[in-house]
Design a protein around this motif. Structure first.
Motif, PDB file in Angstrom:
ATOM      1  N   GLY A 124      -3.154  73.214  -3.884  1.00 19.55           N
ATOM      2  CA  GLY A 124      -3.771  71.913  -3.691  1.00 19.55           C
ATOM      3  C   GLY A 124      -4.005  71.621  -2.222  1.00 19.55           C
ATOM      4  N   ASN A 125      -4.644  70.489  -2.002  1.00 14.03           N
ATOM      5  CA  ASN A 125      -4.943  70.097  -0.621  1.00 14.03           C
ATOM      6  C   ASN A 125      -3.674  69.800   0.161  1.00 14.03           C
ATOM      7  OD1 ASN A 125      -7.680  70.316  -1.108  1.00 14.03           O
ATOM      8  ND2 ASN A 125      -7.878  68.168  -1.768  1.00 14.03           N
ATOM      9  N   GLU A 126      -2.672  69.214  -0.503  1.00 11.92           N
ATOM     10  CA  GLU A 126      -1.433  68.893   0.200  1.00 11.92           C
ATOM     11  C   GLU A 126      -0.724  70.155   0.644  1.00 11.92           C
ATOM     12  OE1 GLU A 126       0.857  66.465  -2.333  1.00 11.92           O
ATOM     13  OE2 GLU A 126      -0.532  64.753  -2.295  1.00 11.92           O
ATOM     14  N   ASP A 127      -0.740  71.195  -0.225  1.00  9.42           N
ATOM     15  CA  ASP A 127      -0.089  72.445   0.155  1.00  9.42           C
ATOM     16  C   ASP A 127      -0.804  73.094   1.324  1.00  9.42           C
ATOM     17  OD1 ASP A 127       1.694  72.013  -1.875  1.00  9.42           O
ATOM     18  OD2 ASP A 127       0.566  73.227  -3.334  1.00  9.42           O
ATOM     19  N   VAL A 128      -2.145  73.012   1.333  1.00  9.24           N
ATOM     20  CA  VAL A 128      -2.900  73.596   2.442  1.00  9.24           C
ATOM     21  C   VAL A 128      -2.569  72.892   3.744  1.00  9.24           C
ATOM     22  CG1 VAL A 128      -5.211  73.976   3.361  1.00  9.24           C
ATOM     23  CG2 VAL A 128      -4.754  74.375   0.942  1.00  9.24           C
ATOM     24  N   GLU A 129      -2.463  71.543   3.693  1.00 12.69           N
ATOM     25  CA  GLU A 129      -2.131  70.805   4.909  1.00 12.69           C
ATOM     26  C   GLU A 129      -0.739  71.160   5.397  1.00 12.69           C
ATOM     27  OE1 GLU A 129      -2.646  66.736   4.037  1.00 12.69           O
ATOM     28  OE2 GLU A 129      -4.854  66.845   3.902  1.00 12.69           O
ATOM     29  N   GLU A 130       0.200  71.345   4.450  1.00 11.55           N
ATOM     30  CA  GLU A 130       1.559  71.725   4.857  1.00 11.55           C
ATOM     31  C   GLU A 130       1.561  73.097   5.519  1.00 11.55           C
ATOM     32  OE1 GLU A 130       4.022  71.485   1.488  1.00 11.55           O
ATOM     33  OE2 GLU A 130       3.998  69.294   1.358  1.00 11.55           O
ATOM     34  N   LYS A 131       0.752  74.039   4.968  1.00  7.42           N
ATOM     35  CA  LYS A 131       0.685  75.368   5.567  1.00  7.42           C
ATOM     36  C   LYS A 131       0.079  75.315   6.957  1.00  7.42           C
ATOM     37  CE  LYS A 131       0.423  78.184   1.372  1.00  7.42           C
ATOM     38  NZ  LYS A 131      -0.381  79.156   0.626  1.00  7.42           N
ATOM     39  N   MET A 132      -0.938  74.451   7.136  1.00  4.28           N
ATOM     40  CA  MET A 132      -1.567  74.340   8.455  1.00  4.28           C
ATOM     41  C   MET A 132      -0.600  73.769   9.472  1.00  4.28           C
ATOM     42  SD  MET A 132      -5.385  73.012   7.447  1.00  4.28           S
ATOM     43  CE  MET A 132      -5.791  72.793   9.162  1.00  4.28           C
TER      44      MET A 132
ATOM     45  N   LYS B 180     -10.660  78.378   7.941  1.00  6.07           N
ATOM     46  CA  LYS B 180     -10.463  78.383   6.486  1.00  6.07           C
ATOM     47  C   LYS B 180     -11.792  78.195   5.748  1.00  6.07           C
ATOM     48  CE  LYS B 180      -8.089  75.949   2.773  1.00  6.07           C
ATOM     49  NZ  LYS B 180      -9.353  75.699   2.054  1.00  6.07           N
ATOM     50  N   ASN B 181     -12.623  77.275   6.226  1.00  4.60           N
ATOM     51  CA  ASN B 181     -13.914  77.045   5.580  1.00  4.60           C
ATOM     52  C   ASN B 181     -14.797  78.289   5.643  1.00  4.60           C
ATOM     53  OD1 ASN B 181     -13.071  74.434   5.118  1.00  4.60           O
ATOM     54  ND2 ASN B 181     -14.144  73.589   6.889  1.00  4.60           N
ATOM     55  N   ALA B 182     -14.770  78.987   6.776  1.00  9.40           N
ATOM     56  CA  ALA B 182     -15.559  80.212   6.908  1.00  9.40           C
ATOM     57  C   ALA B 182     -15.067  81.290   5.938  1.00  9.40           C
ATOM     58  CB  ALA B 182     -15.502  80.715   8.348  1.00  9.40           C
ATOM     59  N   ASN B 183     -13.757  81.398   5.790  1.00  6.13           N
ATOM     60  CA  ASN B 183     -13.207  82.390   4.853  1.00  6.13           C
ATOM     61  C   ASN B 183     -13.587  82.058   3.415  1.00  6.13           C
ATOM     62  OD1 ASN B 183     -12.034  83.736   6.973  1.00  6.13           O
ATOM     63  ND2 ASN B 183     -10.076  82.660   6.799  1.00  6.13           N
ATOM     64  N   ASP B 184     -13.521  80.763   3.040  1.00  2.40           N
ATOM     65  CA  ASP B 184     -13.912  80.360   1.690  1.00  2.40           C
ATOM     66  C   ASP B 184     -15.381  80.676   1.424  1.00  2.40           C
ATOM     67  OD1 ASP B 184     -11.359  79.472   1.332  1.00  2.40           O
ATOM     68  OD2 ASP B 184     -11.814  77.374   1.767  1.00  2.40           O
ATOM     69  N   MET B 185     -16.223  80.456   2.409  1.00  2.00           N
ATOM     70  CA  MET B 185     -17.639  80.740   2.252  1.00  2.00           C
ATOM     71  C   MET B 185     -17.879  82.236   2.040  1.00  2.00           C
ATOM     72  SD  MET B 185     -20.785  79.728   4.810  1.00  2.00           S
ATOM     73  CE  MET B 185     -20.343  78.008   4.677  1.00  2.00           C
ATOM     74  N   MET B 186     -17.161  83.075   2.809  1.00  4.91           N
ATOM     75  CA  MET B 186     -17.308  84.515   2.648  1.00  4.91           C
ATOM     76  C   MET B 186     -16.867  84.970   1.256  1.00  4.91           C
ATOM     77  SD  MET B 186     -18.687  85.746   5.350  1.00  4.91           S
ATOM     78  CE  MET B 186     -18.381  87.473   5.010  1.00  4.91           C
TER      79      MET B 186
ATOM     80  N   LYS C  21      -5.955  72.051  14.992  1.00  5.69           N
ATOM     81  CA  LYS C  21      -6.079  71.895  13.544  1.00  5.69           C
ATOM     82  C   LYS C  21      -7.535  72.014  13.106  1.00  5.69           C
ATOM     83  CE  LYS C  21      -1.970  69.077  12.658  1.00  5.69           C
ATOM     84  NZ  LYS C  21      -1.470  67.790  12.137  1.00  5.69           N
ATOM     85  N   ALA C  22      -8.449  71.471  13.923  1.00  2.00           N
ATOM     86  CA  ALA C  22      -9.864  71.591  13.579  1.00  2.00           C
ATOM     87  C   ALA C  22     -10.310  73.051  13.592  1.00  2.00           C
ATOM     88  CB  ALA C  22     -10.705  70.773  14.561  1.00  2.00           C
ATOM     89  N   LEU C  23      -9.783  73.832  14.539  1.00  4.65           N
ATOM     90  CA  LEU C  23     -10.103  75.253  14.584  1.00  4.65           C
ATOM     91  C   LEU C  23      -9.589  75.978  13.348  1.00  4.65           C
ATOM     92  CD1 LEU C  23     -11.124  77.779  16.079  1.00  4.65           C
ATOM     93  CD2 LEU C  23      -8.911  77.889  17.228  1.00  4.65           C
ATOM     94  N   LEU C  24      -8.376  75.663  12.930  1.00  2.49           N
ATOM     95  CA  LEU C  24      -7.821  76.292  11.730  1.00  2.49           C
ATOM     96  C   LEU C  24      -8.626  75.912  10.491  1.00  2.49           C
ATOM     97  CD1 LEU C  24      -3.978  75.894  12.332  1.00  2.49           C
ATOM     98  CD2 LEU C  24      -5.436  77.853  12.834  1.00  2.49           C
ATOM     99  N   GLN C  25      -9.022  74.638  10.388  1.00  5.52           N
ATOM    100  CA  GLN C  25      -9.801  74.208   9.236  1.00  5.52           C
ATOM    101  C   GLN C  25     -11.158  74.899   9.197  1.00  5.52           C
ATOM    102  OE1 GLN C  25      -8.631  72.164   6.799  1.00  5.52           O
ATOM    103  NE2 GLN C  25     -10.514  72.683   5.704  1.00  5.52           N
ATOM    104  N   ALA C  26     -11.784  75.054  10.377  1.00  6.98           N
ATOM    105  CA  ALA C  26     -13.070  75.752  10.434  1.00  6.98           C
ATOM    106  C   ALA C  26     -12.919  77.213  10.025  1.00  6.98           C
ATOM    107  CB  ALA C  26     -13.655  75.645  11.839  1.00  6.98           C
TER     108      ALA C  26
END
Length: 392
Positions: A337-345, A370-376, A363-368
């Motif tokens: 879930g989103n909460e688990d992802v935030e805890e991992k970050m 993650k988004n790039a990996n999801d897109m791939m 944190k913005a760099l980590l989120q970016a």
């Protein structure tokens, strides 16, 4: 890794606007510091006039009159050892001794570069700024005149100069401009105040000035000198030549005020810019947009210049805490879930390099990432589905 020449400034500034309440409106980046009482009075007046950002400027004049690291390396004209001289050079011994005595005496006459000055914010009234939803910011600035190329090589890495938020240079000759064009990562502003007409001939050198401007350096016009009859002609002439050469790009207009009478409101400054041939749509940028870009650029120069690191995508995924690929290989599936992802970050380990950024940027760099990996992953799954449908 950064070399010794790319020393970072130990500045206090933290300007990056991360939230809407830190919006930026008007700035005066040249309030000259004469004495603490006068500086405090001018800052109070600037806030009442509508400025939410000011820079306290310590103007040294000719930097050759101050003690720099270059003076520690001073040696007489002949660098050979005096004690081991042959008898034929006895006359030169006395000459070198005189040069040494004169050099030491010259160093003792020099002054120390003063530290940055800040006003006490507890003595300021921010009620007008709070009504407009603005936040007050003050920065430190140092300005000096460079007439010799040799001085420039050491003054920019002086510890006291590195402690200032903004560094401004007043060129005294066209040869100094050529040297500054190769050291644009070490200063922020080229100012033309106190420049006489015959000393400002380099203003028309558009190629060198464009190269400096493209590297992120800004040019400054101080309007306080245009209010005095003795300097009005040269100030207006130099300003028009500068704006014509740069086509109104990367030019800021500041007060250069030494007294309260020299300060003008932002609207008055925009109207005054017509004297230099500035269009109405460009006037606001010179006291708002360009100063904001200058402060962001100065904040970036406070980080490690030239620090570059490359890594594999798998390592970047580990940085972002995305280990789904490893779980898929092991046949494991887990809904996160989103909460688990935030805890991992939040609990992710530090990067393998020295990254100079605040927590929000990290944190913005980590989120970016993650988004790039999801897109791939989506692209790979789409290609796999298309290949299976075509085969069937």
């Amino acid at each position: 890794m950064a070399t010794e020449e790319t020393k970072t400034r130990k500045k206090h500034m933290e300007f990056t606007p991360m939230t809407p309440e830190t919006t930026f409106q008007y700035a005066d980046l040249n309030i000259k510091h004469i004495n603490p009482e006068n500086t405090l009075a001018m800052v109070k007046r600037a806030i009442r006039m509508g400025y939410d950002t000011v820079a306290i400027n310590v103007d040294l004049g000719d930097i050759a009159d101050y003690y720099t690291e270059l003076d520690m390396l001073w040696t007489p004209g002949n660098k050979s050892n005096v004690d081991g001289e042959p008898p034929k050079k006895k006359k030169k011994k006395n000459q070198r001794k005189d040069e040494l005595a004169d050099g030491i005496a010259g160093i003792l006459k020099k002054k120390l570069i003063p530290p940055p000055h800040f006003v006490d914010v507890s003595q300021l009234d921010f009620s007008d700024l709070e009504k407009r939803g603005k936040v007050f910011r003050q920065f430190s600035r140092i300005t000096f005149t460079a007439n010799e190329q040799v001085v420039i090589n050491k003054v920019f890495i002086h510890p006291t100069v590195l402690s200032y938020d903004i560094v401004a240079v007043r060129p005294g000759d066209s040869s100094v401009i050529d040297t500054l064009s190769r050291k644009t990562e070490l200063f922020d502003i080229i100012t033309i105040d106190h420049l006489e007409e015959n000393r400002g001939k380099w203003l028309s050198g558009s190629k060198v000035m464009d190269r400096i401007r493209n590297d992120g350096v800004f040019y400054e016009i101080a309007y306080a000198e245009s209010l005095m009859p003795a300097t009005r002609k040269n100030t207006l002439f130099n300003g028009r030549v500068l704006i014509r050469s740069l086509k109104s790009k990367n030019v800021i207009i500041c007060s250069g005020a030494e007294t309260m009478l020299d300060l003008r409101s932002p609207v008055d400054v925009m109207n005054m810019s017509l004297l230099w041939g500035v269009a109405n749509n460009e006037a606001r940028k010179m006291i708002s947009g360009f100063p904001k870009n200058l402060l962001l650029q100065a904040e970036c120069r406070g980080t490690g210049n030239g620090d570059v690191c490359s890594m594999k995508l798998s390592e970047a995924e580990k940085m972002a805490g995305n280990d789904e690929d490893e779980k898929e290989e092991n046949g494991e599936e887990e809904d996160v879930g989103n909460e688990d992802v935030e805890e991992k970050m939040e609990t992710v380990k530090a990067p393998p390099i020295d990254v100079r950024m605040n927590v929000s940027q990290y944190k913005a760099l980590l989120q970016a990432t993650k988004n790039a990996n999801d897109m791939m992953k989506k692209i790979k799954s789409f290609k796999a589905a298309a290949a299976s449908s075509s085969s069937s």
